[in-house]
Write a protein that holds these residues in place. Structure first.
Motif, PDB file in Angstrom:
ATOM      1  N   LYS A 137      22.386  -9.286   4.858  1.00 38.50           N
ATOM      2  CA  LYS A 137      22.658  -9.857   3.535  1.00 38.50           C
ATOM      3  C   LYS A 137      22.972  -8.742   2.542  1.00 38.50           C
ATOM      4  O   LYS A 137      23.918  -8.835   1.762  1.00 38.50           O
ATOM      5  N   TRP A 138      22.192  -7.673   2.581  1.00 37.84           N
ATOM      6  CA  TRP A 138      22.416  -6.549   1.681  1.00 37.84           C
ATOM      7  C   TRP A 138      23.805  -5.952   1.908  1.00 37.84           C
ATOM      8  O   TRP A 138      24.535  -5.675   0.943  1.00 37.84           O
TER       9      TRP A 138
ATOM     10  N   SER B   6      26.491  -7.365   3.207  1.00 37.07           N
ATOM     11  CA  SER B   6      27.519  -8.299   2.729  1.00 37.07           C
ATOM     12  C   SER B   6      27.678  -8.209   1.222  1.00 37.07           C
ATOM     13  O   SER B   6      28.795  -8.168   0.705  1.00 37.07           O
ATOM     14  N   GLU B   7      26.564  -8.157   0.516  1.00 41.31           N
ATOM     15  CA  GLU B   7      26.613  -8.048  -0.940  1.00 41.31           C
ATOM     16  C   GLU B   7      27.190  -6.703  -1.374  1.00 41.31           C
ATOM     17  O   GLU B   7      27.939  -6.625  -2.351  1.00 41.31           O
ATOM     18  N   TRP B   8      26.846  -5.638  -0.649  1.00 42.85           N
ATOM     19  CA  TRP B   8      27.397  -4.319  -0.983  1.00 42.85           C
ATOM     20  C   TRP B   8      28.918  -4.321  -0.808  1.00 42.85           C
ATOM     21  O   TRP B   8      29.647  -3.825  -1.671  1.00 42.85           O
TER      22      TRP B   8
ATOM     23  N   ASP C 185      30.929  -6.924  -0.918  1.00 43.04           N
ATOM     24  CA  ASP C 185      31.479  -7.751  -1.993  1.00 43.04           C
ATOM     25  C   ASP C 185      31.624  -6.930  -3.275  1.00 43.04           C
ATOM     26  O   ASP C 185      32.666  -6.935  -3.923  1.00 43.04           O
TER      27      ASP C 185
END
Length: 94
Positions: free
Chosen positions: A79-80, A82-84, A86
């Protein structure tokens, strides 16, 4: 802009490595947790393959937190990452 990530295959490997394809390229995300002090420590290594086939690190997260379950550490690191990705691509487009 939200970067769309499409997981190209599930992480069934014991290493926790997952390949992802984005609308801006292809990345490998290694979310193999480190085990220490009775916990699994989440981290993410985001890399790409160069034309010659060698890997090139894009970003190393450092320690993201400790978890009792290995699967929780891997999920958090994915999740981290993917957010990074993005955030990195949204910033590059502005």
């Amino acid at each position: 802009m939200l970067l769309a990530l499409v997981w190209t295959y599930p992480s069934h490997k014991t290493s926790g490595e997952t390949a992802v394809r984005t609308n801006s390229g292809r990345f490998a995300i290694d979310t193999t947790p480190r085990h220490g002090d009775g916990q699994y420590v989440a981290h993410a290594r985001i890399s790409v393959r160069l034309p010659d086939g060698s890997p090139r690190d894009v970003h190393l997260s450092g320690d993201l937190g400790g978890f009792d379950l290995r699967s929780d550490a891997i999920a958090y690191a994915r999740k981290w990452a993917s957010e990074w990705l993005d955030g990195a691509f949204a910033a590059a487009e502005n």
